[in-house]
Design a protein around this motif. Sequence first.
Motif, PDB file in Angstrom:
ATOM      1  N   LEU A   1       0.823  -1.199   0.000  1.00  0.00           N
ATOM      2  CA  LEU A   1       0.000   0.000   0.000  1.00  0.00           C
ATOM      3  C   LEU A   1       0.864   1.258   0.000  1.00  0.00           C
ATOM      4  O   LEU A   1       0.490   2.275  -0.594  1.00  0.00           O
TER       5      LEU A   1
ATOM      6  N   LEU B   1     -10.360  -1.530   1.537  1.00  0.00           N
ATOM      7  CA  LEU B   1      -9.806  -2.649   2.297  1.00  0.00           C
ATOM      8  C   LEU B   1     -10.937  -3.505   2.865  1.00  0.00           C
ATOM      9  O   LEU B   1     -11.987  -2.988   3.259  1.00  0.00           O
TER      10      LEU B   1
ATOM     11  N   ALA C   1      -7.889  -6.244  -0.462  1.00  0.00           N
ATOM     12  CA  ALA C   1      -7.812  -4.901  -1.042  1.00  0.00           C
ATOM     13  C   ALA C   1      -8.470  -4.959  -2.416  1.00  0.00           C
ATOM     14  O   ALA C   1      -8.326  -5.945  -3.143  1.00  0.00           O
TER      15      ALA C   1
END
Length: 649
Positions: free
Chosen positions: A562, A575, A593
Motif C-alpha cells: 500500500l 480494504l 484490497a
Amino acid sequence: MRIAQILDKIDSGDIALPEFQRGYVWTRDQVRGFFQSLYRSYPIGGFLTWGTKAESTQTRGGRIDRDGTVNLLLDGQQRVTTLYGVTRGRPPHFFEGNPATLTGLHFNLDTETFEFYAPAKMKDNPLWLDVTSLLRNGLSTYLQAVNQMADGDTEVMSAYIERLNRITQIMEREVHIDEVTGEDKTIDVVVEIFNRVNSGGTKLSKGDLALAAICASWPEARPTMNEALTTWSAAGFDFKLDWLLRNVNVVLTGEAQFSKLSEVGVPAFRTGLKATIDSVDYMLNALGGRLGLDHGRVLGGRGAFPVMSRLLHIHDGRFPDGTTRDRLFYWYVHSFLWGRHTGATETALNQDLQALDDGGVDLLIDVLRRSHGGRLQVSPDDFAGASMGSRFYPLLYMLTRVHGAQDLDSGVPLRDGMLGRLNSLQVHHIFPKARLRAYGYSRAEINAVANFCFLTQDTNLRVGAKNPAEYLPEITMRMPGALESQWIPVEPELWRIENYLEFLAARRELLSYAANDFLDALHNGPAPVDFVSPSRSGLPRTAVEVAEPTSFDDVPGLAALLQEVQEAGFAAPDLDSEVVDPSTGEAIAIATAYWPHGLQEEVGGSVVLAIDTTPAEQAAMEASDYRVFHSADALRRYVRNMRAEHAST
C-alpha cells in the motif's frame, strides 16, 4: 506544430477540452516518464482535435467567448495537460485532478534523471534543478550556477549546458496534429471517435454524455455538483458524480435511464439539482439519526438513494410522517443486505420507481420481497460473512447505534460525537486475532463479523489482546448488562478459545434476533411519537471517525504494498471489501484490497487482492473480468511493472 505553440493556443482558447472529457488521471510516475521520453527524444505520439464552431461549443472550464472555430482535444489530454502544468507551473483552466501531480519535477545534471522533489535527497544539492523554473526562465539564468558546479572543468560545463539545453528545446519539438472537421461530425460521431482512439481508457458513459449536454447550456452544472460532492466528503460520505447525476435524473424524470435527461431543460435541471442536493442532505441526516449510519464506511445501498430521493421529491422534500420514513428505511436496509442495486442498476431502479409511483413504499417493499423469494428475514447464517467488507457489517454498526449498546468498560451508551481524546469508536475483536491465529483458526474465521463489537478507544486499549475467558468475567461483574447490550453470549464456556466456533454460532443467533426485531419494528410501527423532520439546511456534523482494524498483520507485505501504491500515485483501495458479480449483484468474495476502478482511476480494469478464496470464488471473479492476485508480493510486482511502463512511456 511546436509544443510551445500548442501551449500558447491553450492560453488563447484556440485549443480547449470538450466538456465530455474526463479529468486528469496521470500519476507522478507517468509525468516523470513522459519528460524522460521528451528528454531522450523518444516518440510521444500525435494529437487529435475536433475543429468546430466556437460560438456553439461548450468546453471544459466555460464557453469560448469568441467567434470562429475552436479545436477541441480528443486525444492527448494527459500529455498536453502535463506539458502545460510543468511548463507554466500551474494547471490549465480546464484541469480537473490533483495539481500536486504536476508540481515539483526536478532534473539531476549528473544522472540525467527526472524525479519529484524530495527534501532529504535534493535540499541544498545544486545538481537537482527545478524543471518548471528552467522552462519558464530559460537556460541563461542557470549559467552562473553551472559554472560553479563545473569548477573550471570545461568538459563538465559543456555537458551540463548541453543537458539543460535539451530540456529547454522540448518546447521547440514538433508534434503532429490530426484534425476532425466537417459538417457531418456531430457530437455523437465525435464521441464514437473519442471512444475508439481512447480504447485503453474508460469509455464515456451515458452519464458523461448527459452531463456534457447539460453543461453545454449551463457551464456551472459540473462545478455545482462537485461542490456538493466535496461537502459530503468533508462530512464523511464519498459519492461519485455519476451517482449524484443519477439522483437528479430520477428526481426530474422518474426513470433511471440517463437518456431521459435530454428531455430536461436547463432551468428544470438547475431546480432539480438544488432539490436533489437538499434531499441527499436531508436523507443523510435522517439515516444518521434514525439508523445510526453516520459515516461512509457503514452507508450501504448507495444505489437505493435515487428511489429515496424520488420519494422525497414527491412529498415536497420531506417525509410526510414517521411511518413512511420507517418503512422506507426498512426497505432501504433490506435492499442493501440483499444487493438489490449492485447488478443491473437501471433495470432494478426502474422496477422500484414504478412500484413507488403505483403503490408507494408498501408496494416498493412487496417488489423487494418477491425478488428475494417472498421473505425478508435475517438468518444467523447471514452474519457468517467476514471482515468490514461484509454487507452485514453496517447492520452490526446500525444495531449498536440504535440500541444504545454499552461500552464494555465504562458502560456508557456508544454514540457519535463522544467527547474526549480516547472516546472515538473503534472496532474490537472480542476474541483477539493473535490468540485465534496461534490456535489455528483461519483468517475468515478470525475476522468474522460475529467476532466484532464496538468500543471506545480507551476501552479497546485496556482490553488489548486479553483472553476473553479473562476479561469478559470482569466486565460481567463491573458492568452488568454490558455484554447483553452488545449481543455477546454470556455463557462462560463459550469464552474459551477452543470453543470459538460455538461462540460465533451463538452470537450470530443473538444478532439475527436483534436485527429482525428492529427491522420488523421499522415496518410495523408505530413510529416514535417524537418524530422530528431532519434539517434541510445541510449537514451540521463533521465526519464521524470509526477506527477499524486493518489487515496489515494478517497479510504479509500488505503495508509495504500500500505504501508503494501511494508513492506511485495510484488509487487507494477499499480494504476488506466485498466483491460482487456486476451482472447479478451477488457477493462473490471478500477482498483484502479492492480497486473497483483500476489501480489508476479510470484506466484499466478492476484489481482484487484476495488471499483466501475457494475455486468457485476464483472462477466467479475471473468470469467477471476481475484481475485477481493472491499475495501482496504478486500484486506488488504488478504495481512495479506498471510503474516501469509509465516511466518508459
